[in-house]
Design an enzyme around this catalytic site. Structure first.
Site, short mmCIF file in Angstrom:
data_model
loop_
_atom_site.label_atom_id
_atom_site.label_comp_id
_atom_site.label_asym_id
_atom_site.label_seq_id
_atom_site.Cartn_x
_atom_site.Cartn_y
_atom_site.Cartn_z
N HIS A 211 25.38 -12.87 14.94
CA HIS A 211 24.32 -13.15 15.91
C HIS A 211 22.97 -13.02 15.20
O HIS A 211 22.84 -12.30 14.22
CB HIS A 211 24.41 -12.19 17.09
CG HIS A 211 25.45 -12.60 18.10
ND1 HIS A 211 25.35 -12.32 19.44
CD2 HIS A 211 26.61 -13.29 17.95
CE1 HIS A 211 26.41 -12.81 20.07
NE2 HIS A 211 27.20 -13.39 19.20
N CYS A 242 24.00 -11.89 24.27
CA CYS A 242 24.88 -10.80 24.68
C CYS A 242 24.09 -10.08 25.75
O CYS A 242 22.89 -9.84 25.58
CB CYS A 242 25.17 -9.89 23.49
SG CYS A 242 26.27 -8.53 23.87
#
Ligand code: ZN
Length: 308
Positions: A211, A242
């Site tokens: 990420h 997230c």
């Protein structure tokens, strides 16, 4: 330094991205976007998840998406499976997908908050799911979230992550994905981790899932390449994120990954212009700017005539 000549890329935007964007994308738009992604040279696409609709309403159309898409031969569709019930629901459409993807977190707190189970309970549940999926002839990936760091517990012990990976491989996983779910990994950590994983986990494909939460996603890709990793997951447009921490940005953008590695001489089989076209399409659907850098700047060999 030796880096691989080619890598494999799994596009996870239709699941990891659509699930975590605030908007719910219309089913017809999802189908159109997935069909377009399947014509960019991508060979692996995670298309949806059979999670409970009351938990993740963005993916409540999983069955419609799965039966509505039309991917070329050789493009593998994978479905995220949270538990046995989710697998049963997916298996009602067995002919429409090729792979399953199961998941747990390396850290107890993140796993508890995410799936309300201890890690040991998750391993037991996933072992059952992997067994049933294998009996159905499905290829199986297991993703370990928070492999490099947990927002509640901090750094995660690599030995713990590799132990979980070994358990999941033993349970039948063909591929283990290591997720930097909240963007806590740094390149030195990534290189050391994958060098250890390559030594300890023979016979199973190792996949890196970074990420870009702190802008370090592509630096971590380079570190993984240097450790010999040849399989990556990413999201077109840099979609997704997230829920913890709030407001965090998402996966590395597939077009940024493809642009970087192709410029380095590493093959992906992906047509960057075609991929950028699909990212423009989802940008239009969402009606707002996306995080992808290459979508804004254009490819390195961009010319004034190119569309952006
Ligand atoms: Zn992700």
């Amino acid at each position: 330094m030796s880096i691989p000549a080619e890598i494999r890329v799994r596009e996870v935007g239709p699941r990891d991205g659509f699930q975590n964007e605030p908007e719910t994308i219309a089913t017809a738009d999802k189908i159109s976007l997935i069909n377009a992604l399947g014509r960019t040279g991508l060979k692996r696409i995670e298309v949806t998840s059979f999670v409970r609709a009351d938990v993740i309403p963005q993916l409540s159309d999983a069955a419609e998406v799965l039966t509505g898409i039309n991917l070329p031969d050789g493009v593998s569709a994978s479905v995220l499976i949270p538990n046995r019930k989710g697998l049963e629901n997916a298996l009602a459409h067995r002919s429409n997908f090729d792979e399953v993807n199961v998941f747990l977190s390396a850290s107890e707190t993140h796993n508890k908050r995410n799936v309300n189970r201890t890690v040991a309970e998750s391993v037991a549940g996933l072992t059952e799911v992997l067994g049933v999926a294998g009996g159905e002839g499905l290829r199986r990936e297991a993703v370990i979230s928070t492999s490099f760091g947990c927002p509640f517990e901090g750094k995660v012990d690599p030995a713990r992550v590799i132990g979980l990976a070994a358990d999941l491989a033993e349970a039948g996983a063909d591929e283990i994905g290591f997720g930097d779910t909240t963007g806590m990994a740094n390149p030195v950590q990534v290189r050391e981790f994958f060098e250890l994983a390559e030594r300890e986990l023979g016979g199973v494909e190792l996949t890196a899932h970074f990420h870009n939460t702190r802008g370090q996603g592509l630096a971590n890709v380079l570190a993984a390449l240097e450790a010999g990793v040849t399989s990556f997951e990413s999201s077109f447009g840099e979609l997704g994120g997230c829920p913890v921490p709030a407001g965090a940005t998402g996966n590395i953008a597939t077009e940024d990954l493809v642009s970087m590695v192709e410029e380095m001489g590493i093959g992906t089989g992906i047509d960057l212009e075609a991929l950028l076209g699909v990212s423009r399409q989802v940008r239009d659907v969402l009606g707002r700017p996306l995080g992808s850098h290459t979508l804004v700047a254009g490819p390195v060999d961009w010319s004034p005539a190119s569309e952006r």
